[in-house]
Structure formats: structure tokens, C-alpha cells
Scaffold this active site. Structure first.
Site, PDB file in Angstrom:
ATOM      1  N   ASN A  20      -2.511   1.056  15.908  1.00 52.04           N
ATOM      2  CA  ASN A  20      -2.584   0.896  17.028  1.00 52.04           C
ATOM      3  C   ASN A  20      -3.164   2.069  17.739  1.00 52.04           C
ATOM      4  O   ASN A  20      -2.704   3.520  17.531  1.00 52.04           O
ATOM      5  CB  ASN A  20      -1.937   0.241  18.353  1.00 52.04           C
ATOM      6  CG  ASN A  20      -0.911   0.445  18.231  1.00 52.04           C
ATOM      7  OD1 ASN A  20      -0.625   1.555  18.486  1.00 52.04           O
ATOM      8  ND2 ASN A  20       0.057   0.397  17.830  1.00 52.04           N
ATOM      9  N   ILE A  76       0.855  -1.266  -0.137  1.00 46.68           N
ATOM     10  CA  ILE A  76       0.260   0.576   0.464  1.00 46.68           C
ATOM     11  C   ILE A  76       0.730   1.412  -0.241  1.00 46.68           C
ATOM     12  O   ILE A  76       0.311   2.331  -0.667  1.00 46.68           O
ATOM     13  CB  ILE A  76      -0.662  -0.002   1.339  1.00 46.68           C
ATOM     14  CG1 ILE A  76      -2.202   0.682   0.718  1.00 46.68           C
ATOM     15  CG2 ILE A  76      -0.436   0.064   2.446  1.00 46.68           C
ATOM     16  CD1 ILE A  76      -3.629   1.022   2.324  1.00 46.68           C
ATOM     17  N   ASP A 105       1.889  -0.646   9.142  1.00 49.84           N
ATOM     18  CA  ASP A 105       2.000   0.663  10.365  1.00 49.84           C
ATOM     19  C   ASP A 105       3.394   1.002   9.897  1.00 49.84           C
ATOM     20  O   ASP A 105       4.164   1.857  10.269  1.00 49.84           O
ATOM     21  CB  ASP A 105       1.158   0.431  11.610  1.00 49.84           C
ATOM     22  CG  ASP A 105       1.173   1.279  12.408  1.00 49.84           C
ATOM     23  OD1 ASP A 105       1.649   2.148  12.329  1.00 49.84           O
ATOM     24  OD2 ASP A 105       1.046   1.030  14.114  1.00 49.84           O
ATOM     25  N   VAL A 157      -1.985  -8.672  12.638  1.00 54.61           N
ATOM     26  CA  VAL A 157      -1.394  -9.064  14.381  1.00 54.61           C
ATOM     27  C   VAL A 157      -3.181  -9.148  15.392  1.00 54.61           C
ATOM     28  O   VAL A 157      -2.824  -9.876  16.190  1.00 54.61           O
ATOM     29  CB  VAL A 157      -0.615  -7.697  14.892  1.00 54.61           C
ATOM     30  CG1 VAL A 157      -0.526  -8.348  16.113  1.00 54.61           C
ATOM     31  CG2 VAL A 157       0.543  -7.286  13.728  1.00 54.61           C
ATOM     32  N   TYR A 158      -3.625  -8.646  14.815  1.00 56.06           N
ATOM     33  CA  TYR A 158      -5.318  -8.738  15.571  1.00 56.06           C
ATOM     34  C   TYR A 158      -6.263  -9.132  15.360  1.00 56.06           C
ATOM     35  O   TYR A 158      -7.158  -9.266  15.958  1.00 56.06           O
ATOM     36  CB  TYR A 158      -5.757  -6.800  15.506  1.00 56.06           C
ATOM     37  CG  TYR A 158      -5.066  -5.713  15.930  1.00 56.06           C
ATOM     38  CD1 TYR A 158      -3.848  -6.000  16.541  1.00 56.06           C
ATOM     39  CD2 TYR A 158      -5.881  -4.728  15.899  1.00 56.06           C
ATOM     40  CE1 TYR A 158      -3.568  -5.207  17.204  1.00 56.06           C
ATOM     41  CE2 TYR A 158      -4.969  -3.450  16.314  1.00 56.06           C
ATOM     42  CZ  TYR A 158      -4.308  -3.960  17.387  1.00 56.06           C
ATOM     43  OH  TYR A 158      -3.910  -2.366  18.382  1.00 56.06           O
TER      44      TYR A 158
END
Ligand code: AR6
Length: 173
Positions: free
Chosen positions: A28, A15, A38, A124-125
Site C-alpha cells: 500500500n 511467494i 504484504d 483486498v484491493y
């Protein structure tokens, strides 16, 4: 104005390389950087992005905040905080939908016409990809049906599995 589905595109890759008006960051609540997309966005944008993020006072899950894009080709970064998957009964679908809706609302307020989303919460989430893709497509379509300003929404697929899942979600609805 094209129909909502004609304005949604699947884009393979990173992206951070997209020359759209705004890219969305799966951040986060601290907004001070992390891993995954991120980390990639902060690396590509440069330290000025972190400096601006420090002024924002964090962000709650489901909400979104906007900064400049600095060294990115994109003019803006919209930072949103996806829910951590806890089995699906802790409000995760509503919070994920809010991420997409609030990011699009913020984009429209800044004059954005072309926006790109990563698969928020799908790394990760731990949000299951099929459920997240369904939620993303539904919320984006609903938004586009009521908004003529946004011309294209790129759903950025970092790998082939993600692309296949979005293809299915677009076909299902
Ligand atoms: N371009 C597009 N998509 C990417 C890229 C990239 N450069 N890198 C990863 N993805 P994640 P989350 C995909 O873990 O689950 C961070 O530490 C990835 O394959 O980045 O919302 C934050 O600071 C996956 O499909 O975000 C938070 O602490 C999707 O982006 C936490 O991770 C999201 O994966 C947020 O977790």
C-alpha cells in the site's frame, strides 16, 4: 533467448518461500506493511525490512521501490502499489500494467534475472481476477519481448482458482 511465453511460469504456493532474485510485494502507499501477501512478506523477511521501508517515503499507485530481502530466500523485494478496483473506469488497467512494467524495469536495473509476482490488487484491493490476469500476462509478455536479461517470471498462484485463471489468460493471448 526463449520466447516471452516460455519465460513465464505458473507457481503454486507462498511467494515468501521462493529462492528467486526478487519477489514483488503488493503493498500500500505507506510501504509500512499490511495484510495479505504484504503481511506475509514482512513476517518472513523480519523487522529489518520494515526499517528499510521507513526510509523510502512511501510509493504512489503504479510505481515501485526496491529493498533488500533480509531473511527471505529472495535477494530483493520490489514493492509496488496496485490500484484499488473501483469499477474499471478510474484508470485501473493502466495503473496495474504500470505496476508490472515498473517492477520489471527496477528489477533489470538491479541485475535481477528471476522474479516472482503475486496477483497484484486481486485480494483486498478487489481487482477481478480474470481482468487482472489478462493485464499481467500482456504487460509481462510485452516487456520480455524487448528484454533478454529476465530469464523467468513466476506468476505465483496462492490458490487453485488463481492458477486456473492464469492458465486461461496465457492461452487467450
Ligand atoms: N504468496 C502469494 N500470494 C499471496 C500470498 C502469499 N503468501 N498471500 C496472499 N496472496 P493482497 P492487494 C495473494 O490482498 O489486493 C495489503 O494489506 C492473494 O490471494 O495481498 O494488492 C497491503 O498492505 C491475492 O491473490 O494484495 C495493501 O493494503 C494476491 O496475493 C493491500 O493489502 C493479492 O492480495 C493490497 O491489496
Amino acid at each position: 533467448m526463449d520466447a516471452p511465453s516460455d519465460r513465464i511460469r505458473l507457481t503454486i504456493g507462498d511467494i515468501t518461500g521462493l529462492a528467486v532474485d526478487a519477489i514483488v510485494n503488493a503493498a500500500n502507499p505507506s510501504l509500512l506493511g499490511g495484510g495479505g501477501v504484504d503481511g506475509a512478506i514482512h513476517r518472513a523477511a523480519g523487522p529489518e525490512l520494515l526499517a528499510e521501508c521507513r526510509t523510502l517515503g512511501g510509493c504512489e499507485t503504479g510505481q515501485a521501490k526496491i529493498t533488500r530481502g533480509y531473511r527471505l530466500p529472495a535477494r530483493y523485494v520490489i514493492h509496488t502499489v496496485g490500484p484499488i478496483w473501483q469499477g474499471g473506469h478510474q484508470g485501473e488497467p493502466e495503473l496495474l500494467a504500470a505496476c508490472y512494467r515498473n517492477s520489471l524495469q527496477l528489477a533489470v536495473a538491479q541485475g535481477v534475472r528471476r522474479i516472482a509476482f503475486p496477483a497484484i490488487s486481486c485480494g483486498v484491493y478487489g481487482y477481478p481476477l480474470p481482468e487482472a490476469a489478462h493485464c499481467a500476462v500482456q504487460e509481462i509478455r510485452h516487456f520480455l519481448a524487448g528484454n533478454a536479461q529476465i530469464e523467468t517470471v513466476d506468476l505465483v498462484c496462492f490458490n487453485e482458482e488463481t492458477r486456473q485463471t492464469y492458465v486461461q489468460a496465457l492461452a487467450d493471448q
